[in-house]
Design a protein around this motif. Structure first.
Motif, mmCIF file in Angstrom:
data_model
loop_
_atom_site.group_PDB
_atom_site.id
_atom_site.type_symbol
_atom_site.label_atom_id
_atom_site.label_comp_id
_atom_site.label_asym_id
_atom_site.label_seq_id
_atom_site.Cartn_x
_atom_site.Cartn_y
_atom_site.Cartn_z
ATOM 1 N N VAL A 225 0.867 -1.181 0.000
ATOM 2 C CA VAL A 225 0.000 0.000 0.000
ATOM 3 C C VAL A 225 0.902 1.228 0.000
ATOM 4 O O VAL A 225 1.578 1.508 0.986
ATOM 5 C CB VAL A 225 -0.959 -0.004 1.207
ATOM 6 C CG1 VAL A 225 -1.766 1.285 1.250
ATOM 7 C CG2 VAL A 225 -1.874 -1.214 1.123
ATOM 8 N N ASP B 47 -0.026 4.559 -0.775
ATOM 9 C CA ASP B 47 -0.598 5.815 -0.288
ATOM 10 C C ASP B 47 -2.011 5.558 0.201
ATOM 11 O O ASP B 47 -2.654 4.594 -0.208
ATOM 12 C CB ASP B 47 -0.611 6.877 -1.386
ATOM 13 C CG ASP B 47 -0.669 8.301 -0.837
ATOM 14 O OD1 ASP B 47 -0.758 8.476 0.406
ATOM 15 O OD2 ASP B 47 -0.632 9.247 -1.641
ATOM 16 N N VAL C 181 -9.259 5.445 0.689
ATOM 17 C CA VAL C 181 -8.800 4.912 -0.579
ATOM 18 C C VAL C 181 -7.330 4.548 -0.425
ATOM 19 O O VAL C 181 -6.522 5.372 0.005
ATOM 20 C CB VAL C 181 -8.971 5.937 -1.719
ATOM 21 C CG1 VAL C 181 -8.481 5.365 -3.045
ATOM 22 C CG2 VAL C 181 -10.419 6.394 -1.824
ATOM 23 N N ALA C 182 -6.994 3.310 -0.768
ATOM 24 C CA ALA C 182 -5.611 2.845 -0.710
ATOM 25 C C ALA C 182 -5.094 2.671 -2.134
ATOM 26 O O ALA C 182 -5.708 1.990 -2.947
ATOM 27 C CB ALA C 182 -5.529 1.516 0.035
ATOM 28 N N ALA C 183 -3.968 3.319 -2.416
ATOM 29 C CA ALA C 183 -3.285 3.122 -3.693
ATOM 30 C C ALA C 183 -2.272 2.009 -3.486
ATOM 31 O O ALA C 183 -1.418 2.095 -2.604
ATOM 32 C CB ALA C 183 -2.588 4.408 -4.127
ATOM 33 N N THR C 184 -2.393 0.952 -4.270
ATOM 34 C CA THR C 184 -1.542 -0.215 -4.087
ATOM 35 C C THR C 184 -0.567 -0.342 -5.252
ATOM 36 O O THR C 184 -0.765 0.244 -6.314
ATOM 37 C CB THR C 184 -2.370 -1.504 -3.975
ATOM 38 O OG1 THR C 184 -2.984 -1.784 -5.233
ATOM 39 C CG2 THR C 184 -3.421 -1.379 -2.895
ATOM 40 N N ALA D 23 -3.929 -1.645 -8.287
ATOM 41 C CA ALA D 23 -4.784 -0.474 -8.442
ATOM 42 C C ALA D 23 -5.238 0.084 -7.109
ATOM 43 O O ALA D 23 -4.418 0.294 -6.226
ATOM 44 C CB ALA D 23 -5.958 -0.788 -9.369
ATOM 45 N N PHE D 24 -6.549 0.300 -6.926
ATOM 46 C CA PHE D 24 -7.076 0.948 -5.728
ATOM 47 C C PHE D 24 -7.958 -0.003 -4.937
ATOM 48 O O PHE D 24 -8.595 -0.891 -5.487
ATOM 49 C CB PHE D 24 -7.919 2.180 -6.113
ATOM 50 C CG PHE D 24 -7.114 3.273 -6.728
ATOM 51 C CD1 PHE D 24 -6.384 4.139 -5.943
ATOM 52 C CD2 PHE D 24 -7.083 3.433 -8.098
ATOM 53 C CE1 PHE D 24 -5.628 5.150 -6.514
ATOM 54 C CE2 PHE D 24 -6.338 4.435 -8.680
ATOM 55 C CZ PHE D 24 -5.612 5.294 -7.882
ATOM 56 N N TRP D 25 -8.006 0.233 -3.640
ATOM 57 C CA TRP D 25 -8.894 -0.485 -2.724
ATOM 58 C C TRP D 25 -9.609 0.579 -1.911
ATOM 59 O O TRP D 25 -8.974 1.525 -1.422
ATOM 60 C CB TRP D 25 -8.080 -1.403 -1.818
ATOM 61 C CG TRP D 25 -8.836 -2.151 -0.770
ATOM 62 C CD1 TRP D 25 -9.629 -3.240 -0.947
ATOM 63 C CD2 TRP D 25 -8.835 -1.895 0.640
ATOM 64 N NE1 TRP D 25 -10.127 -3.675 0.255
ATOM 65 C CE2 TRP D 25 -9.643 -2.865 1.249
ATOM 66 C CE3 TRP D 25 -8.223 -0.936 1.450
ATOM 67 C CZ2 TRP D 25 -9.866 -2.899 2.615
ATOM 68 C CZ3 TRP D 25 -8.438 -0.974 2.813
ATOM 69 C CH2 TRP D 25 -9.256 -1.955 3.378
ATOM 70 N N ILE D 26 -10.916 0.473 -1.801
ATOM 71 C CA ILE D 26 -11.702 1.477 -1.083
ATOM 72 C C ILE D 26 -12.406 0.824 0.093
ATOM 73 O O ILE D 26 -13.091 -0.191 -0.061
ATOM 74 C CB ILE D 26 -12.736 2.145 -2.018
ATOM 75 C CG1 ILE D 26 -12.010 2.858 -3.172
ATOM 76 C CG2 ILE D 26 -13.603 3.131 -1.232
ATOM 77 C CD1 ILE D 26 -12.925 3.410 -4.240
#
Length: 173
Positions: free
Chosen positions: A138, A140, A149-152, A156-159
């Motif tokens: 992760v 950011d 919101v996690a930028a991986t 991609a992204f996980w919310i």
């Protein structure tokens, strides 16, 4: 990271482990490194507090130095003193980002090389917030209204929808 409590206060970091703060709209910078951060360590993220002037959280990454320990430092006095704030994050889960909840004092989120963690006591203790997030780096975290919101890296992204239960738990604690 700019301070949300004190206009003109800015925190910066580098890939050589030096963090600086200024209280004069960028005029006077001073070295305020966390203790025991060796040359070559990376300051991955500095998050100025939403609630207290002089408070900031620093995510330190020493994995390029073959140290995979999670390192979060907290200051409450503009970097004059620093306290480790990463108990409960497993060794090997080095830090990428730390963020303070913008609505609930003491509620913090951390992104590591292997997932997400939460602290309800200003970083003194951490626990996993992995839920349905696969094991992933992760890089950011962003809090937008009631969601995180996690930028991986590579996925991609996980919310995480609706942070209300976490904020209520903090208030009850």
């Amino acid at each position: 990271g700019p301070s949300r409590r004190e206009g003109g206060s800015v925190w910066t970091g580098s890939n050589h482990g030096v963090s600086e703060g200024t209280q004069g709209a960028g005029g006077d910078c001073s070295n305020v490194p966390p203790p025991a951060v060796p040359d070559g360590a990376m300051i991955e993220m500095i998050a100025a507090s939403h609630f207290h002037a002089g408070e900031a959280f620093v995510a330190v990454d020493e994995h390029t130095l073959n140290d995979f320990a999670p390192l979060i430092y907290r200051t409450t006095d503009f970097g004059k003193t620093w306290t480790r704030a990463d108990a409960g994050i497993p060794n090997g889960d080095f830090l990428r980002v730390v963020r303070e909840d913008p609505q609930q004092p003491g509620l913090l989120y951390a992104g590591t090389e292997n997932g997400v963690f939460v602290s309800f006591d200003n970083g003194d203790h951490w626990q996993s917030l992995q839920l349905n997030l696969p094991t992933v780096s992760v890089r950011d975290l962003a809090i937008r209204q009631n969601d995180m919101v996690a930028a991986t890296y590579g996925r991609a992204f996980w919310i995480l929808d609706d942070l209300t239960p976490l904020r209520q738990r903090r208030q009850a604690a």
